[in-house]
Design a protein around this motif. Sequence first.
Motif, mmCIF file in Angstrom:
data_model
loop_
_atom_site.group_PDB
_atom_site.id
_atom_site.type_symbol
_atom_site.label_atom_id
_atom_site.label_comp_id
_atom_site.label_asym_id
_atom_site.label_seq_id
_atom_site.Cartn_x
_atom_site.Cartn_y
_atom_site.Cartn_z
ATOM 1 N N LEU A 23 -16.206 27.210 50.483
ATOM 2 C CA LEU A 23 -15.153 26.637 49.644
ATOM 3 C C LEU A 23 -13.775 26.818 50.271
ATOM 4 O O LEU A 23 -13.442 27.896 50.777
ATOM 5 N N ILE A 24 -12.981 25.773 50.193
ATOM 6 C CA ILE A 24 -11.548 25.854 50.491
ATOM 7 C C ILE A 24 -10.845 25.444 49.204
ATOM 8 O O ILE A 24 -11.083 24.356 48.677
ATOM 9 N N PHE A 25 -9.982 26.325 48.700
ATOM 10 C CA PHE A 25 -9.247 26.049 47.472
ATOM 11 C C PHE A 25 -7.766 26.262 47.765
ATOM 12 O O PHE A 25 -7.368 27.330 48.216
ATOM 13 N N ARG A 36 -4.080 29.087 50.460
ATOM 14 C CA ARG A 36 -5.480 28.782 50.745
ATOM 15 C C ARG A 36 -6.317 29.980 50.303
ATOM 16 O O ARG A 36 -6.103 31.102 50.740
ATOM 17 N N GLU A 55 -10.264 31.487 49.587
ATOM 18 C CA GLU A 55 -11.690 31.337 49.861
ATOM 19 C C GLU A 55 -12.495 31.765 48.629
ATOM 20 O O GLU A 55 -11.969 32.366 47.696
ATOM 21 N N ARG A 76 -11.166 17.966 42.962
ATOM 22 C CA ARG A 76 -12.317 18.722 43.461
ATOM 23 C C ARG A 76 -13.273 17.768 44.161
ATOM 24 O O ARG A 76 -13.469 16.636 43.723
ATOM 25 N N THR A 93 -16.887 22.056 47.181
ATOM 26 C CA THR A 93 -16.606 22.420 48.570
ATOM 27 C C THR A 93 -15.116 22.432 48.862
ATOM 28 O O THR A 93 -14.668 23.130 49.766
ATOM 29 N N LEU A 94 -14.350 21.674 48.102
ATOM 30 C CA LEU A 94 -12.908 21.594 48.304
ATOM 31 C C LEU A 94 -12.241 21.421 46.956
ATOM 32 O O LEU A 94 -12.706 20.630 46.130
ATOM 33 N N HIS A 122 -8.126 21.496 45.057
ATOM 34 C CA HIS A 122 -6.679 21.587 45.201
ATOM 35 C C HIS A 122 -6.080 21.454 43.821
ATOM 36 O O HIS A 122 -6.554 20.668 43.003
#
Length: 129
Positions: A40-42, A49, A51, A108, A120-121, A123
Motif C-alpha cells: 500500500l501507498i497512502f 507518504r 505505508e 482509492r 493498493t493506492l 490519497h
Amino acid sequence: MTTALNTADEAAIQQCEERLRTAMLNSDVEALDALLANDLIFIDHQGRRIEKAQDLEAHRSGVLALEQIDVLDSIIRPLGNAVLVSLRVRFTGTYYGEKFSEKLAFTRVWSRTADDWAVTLAHCSRITM
C-alpha cells in the motif's frame, strides 16, 4: 482504456468500501490488514507518504480513533484489472488525543488479489470549500 464494471464487481467494491469504513471506525487492525495491500501507498491529507504498517499502527496504538465516517458521495470506475473509488467523507474522531471533524476527499485504487480485493493506492485531501 476504461471497461465496463460488471455488476458483481461493483457490488464487491461497495462491500469492500463498507468493510473498510467499519474496520476504520472500530480500529479493527485484523480487518484493515486484510483490506490493505502489503505494498500500500497512502498519501494523507498533509501530503505524507504512509505505508501499511504505519497506518495499522495508528489504529492499533489508539493514536487515531475515528468516531464517525459519513460518506457524502462516491464514484466507482473500472481501471482494467483494478477499480478506482473517489469519495467525499466527513471524518470525526481524535488524533493524538485532539478532537477533529473535517471533510476529506479520498481516491482509492482497489486491485484484485487471489482471494478478494485490496487497496493498493490511496490519497486524501482536505475539502476546504
